[in-house]
Scaffold this motif. Structure first.
Motif, PDB file in Angstrom:
ATOM      1  N   ALA A   1       0.834  -1.204   0.000  1.00 49.42           N
ATOM      2  CA  ALA A   1       0.000   0.000   0.000  1.00 49.42           C
ATOM      3  C   ALA A   1       0.869   1.255   0.000  1.00 49.42           C
ATOM      4  O   ALA A   1       0.575   2.225  -0.714  1.00 49.42           O
ATOM      5  CB  ALA A   1      -0.935  -0.006   1.201  1.00 49.42           C
TER       6      ALA A   1
ATOM      7  N   THR B   1       0.812   4.100  -2.895  1.00 51.07           N
ATOM      8  CA  THR B   1       0.351   5.456  -2.597  1.00 51.07           C
ATOM      9  C   THR B   1       1.487   6.456  -2.425  1.00 51.07           C
ATOM     10  O   THR B   1       1.285   7.650  -2.620  1.00 51.07           O
ATOM     11  CB  THR B   1      -0.488   5.474  -1.311  1.00 51.07           C
ATOM     12  OG1 THR B   1       0.328   5.081  -0.210  1.00 51.07           O
ATOM     13  CG2 THR B   1      -1.714   4.573  -1.427  1.00 51.07           C
TER      14      THR B   1
ATOM     15  N   GLY C   1      -1.420   4.866   2.871  1.00 47.89           N
ATOM     16  CA  GLY C   1      -1.216   3.428   2.764  1.00 47.89           C
ATOM     17  C   GLY C   1      -1.864   2.679   3.909  1.00 47.89           C
ATOM     18  O   GLY C   1      -2.526   1.656   3.711  1.00 47.89           O
TER      19      GLY C   1
ATOM     20  N   LEU D   1      -5.511   2.623   3.491  1.00 50.85           N
ATOM     21  CA  LEU D   1      -5.874   1.654   2.460  1.00 50.85           C
ATOM     22  C   LEU D   1      -5.867   0.232   3.020  1.00 50.85           C
ATOM     23  O   LEU D   1      -6.773  -0.557   2.747  1.00 50.85           O
ATOM     24  CB  LEU D   1      -4.911   1.779   1.280  1.00 50.85           C
ATOM     25  CG  LEU D   1      -5.184   0.920   0.053  1.00 50.85           C
ATOM     26  CD1 LEU D   1      -6.550   1.227  -0.544  1.00 50.85           C
ATOM     27  CD2 LEU D   1      -4.090   1.152  -0.986  1.00 50.85           C
ATOM     28  N   VAL D   2      -4.875  -0.093   3.825  1.00 47.14           N
ATOM     29  CA  VAL D   2      -4.813  -1.422   4.456  1.00 47.14           C
ATOM     30  C   VAL D   2      -6.001  -1.608   5.385  1.00 47.14           C
ATOM     31  O   VAL D   2      -6.639  -2.669   5.396  1.00 47.14           O
ATOM     32  CB  VAL D   2      -3.477  -1.623   5.208  1.00 47.14           C
ATOM     33  CG1 VAL D   2      -3.515  -2.887   6.053  1.00 47.14           C
ATOM     34  CG2 VAL D   2      -2.325  -1.684   4.217  1.00 47.14           C
TER      35      VAL D   2
ATOM     36  N   CYS E   1      -8.961  -2.288   3.379  1.00 47.51           N
ATOM     37  CA  CYS E   1      -8.831  -3.635   2.815  1.00 47.51           C
ATOM     38  C   CYS E   1      -9.238  -4.687   3.846  1.00 47.51           C
ATOM     39  O   CYS E   1      -9.991  -5.620   3.528  1.00 47.51           O
ATOM     40  CB  CYS E   1      -7.392  -3.866   2.358  1.00 47.51           C
ATOM     41  SG  CYS E   1      -7.008  -5.573   1.925  1.00 47.51           S
TER      42      CYS E   1
ATOM     43  N   LEU F   1      -7.021  -5.148  -1.827  1.00 46.23           N
ATOM     44  CA  LEU F   1      -6.262  -3.906  -1.657  1.00 46.23           C
ATOM     45  C   LEU F   1      -6.069  -3.205  -2.992  1.00 46.23           C
ATOM     46  O   LEU F   1      -6.285  -1.999  -3.109  1.00 46.23           O
ATOM     47  CB  LEU F   1      -4.913  -4.190  -0.997  1.00 46.23           C
ATOM     48  CG  LEU F   1      -4.138  -2.933  -0.618  1.00 46.23           C
ATOM     49  CD1 LEU F   1      -3.685  -3.026   0.832  1.00 46.23           C
ATOM     50  CD2 LEU F   1      -2.944  -2.762  -1.512  1.00 46.23           C
TER      51      LEU F   1
ATOM     52  N   TYR G   1      -7.489   0.460  -4.147  1.00 44.90           N
ATOM     53  CA  TYR G   1      -6.570   1.502  -4.616  1.00 44.90           C
ATOM     54  C   TYR G   1      -7.016   2.044  -5.982  1.00 44.90           C
ATOM     55  O   TYR G   1      -7.064   3.259  -6.190  1.00 44.90           O
ATOM     56  CB  TYR G   1      -5.145   0.956  -4.690  1.00 44.90           C
ATOM     57  CG  TYR G   1      -4.186   1.909  -5.346  1.00 44.90           C
ATOM     58  CD1 TYR G   1      -3.766   3.057  -4.701  1.00 44.90           C
ATOM     59  CD2 TYR G   1      -3.721   1.663  -6.637  1.00 44.90           C
ATOM     60  CE1 TYR G   1      -2.895   3.944  -5.308  1.00 44.90           C
ATOM     61  CE2 TYR G   1      -2.844   2.546  -7.246  1.00 44.90           C
ATOM     62  CZ  TYR G   1      -2.440   3.684  -6.583  1.00 44.90           C
ATOM     63  OH  TYR G   1      -1.586   4.554  -7.202  1.00 44.90           O
TER      64      TYR G   1
END
Length: 161
Positions: free
Chosen positions: A11, A15, A21, A24-25, A28, A53, A57
């Motif tokens: 991530a 990013t 990041g 994002l995780v 996810c 993920l 993104y």
């Protein structure tokens, strides 16, 4: 839990920002948990999580593309990567800037195969593309990275393989 460090690394590489990041995780993992009934226990979990993920993104990138952007002069990835005067060890920041300059489809494949060590088949499944496409994007990404880091005979790139 064992996959979180790998997800965070991927991530961040996508990013270019640790906070984004990590967000994002988190998204996810929330998505994976809410859709855990879709996971097939007979298959490895890592490619499944990476696919989630990656798709999150891509959706974020598409949303941002539709929004007006404010760009400052100190934004990462802006400007040219200076050509090295002589081959030397690859500086992490030089590598990060070169990765940002790769087209997204090439960067994603390079990160999944090179950094996260997914097989071509796992990377293809994660990205939803044929294995042959993974191979061609990876070859193009490696060649472009060579050029960005100092040319086809660069000793710098050989050190990061």
């Amino acid at each position: 839990m064992a996959q979180i460090p790998r997800l965070r690394r991927y991530a961040f590489a996508l990013t270019g920002d640790r906070v984004r990041g990590d967000d994002l995780v988190q998204e996810c993992l929330e998505r994976a948990w809410s859709r855990r009934r879709l996971y097939e226990p007979s298959r490895p979990i890592r490619p499944w999580l990476f696919a989630i993920l990656h798709n999150l993104y891509v959706n974020q990138v598409r949303r941002r593309a539709a929004e007006p952007a404010l760009i400052s002069g100190d934004s990462p990835g802006l400007g040219e990567v200076p050509a090295p005067e002589e081959p030397g060890p690859v500086d992490v920041e030089d590598l990060r800037r070169a990765l940002v300059r790769l087209p997204a489809d090439q960067r994603e494949v390079l990160l999944l195969v090179g950094l996260e060590q997914l097989s071509y088949r796992e990377a293809a499944g994660t990205l939803g593309i044929p294995v042959g496409t993974v191979m061609s994007r990876l070859a193009r990404a490696r060649e472009r990275l060579r050029r960005l880091l100092g040319g086809p005979d660069s000793a710098r790139l050989r050190r990061i393989k």
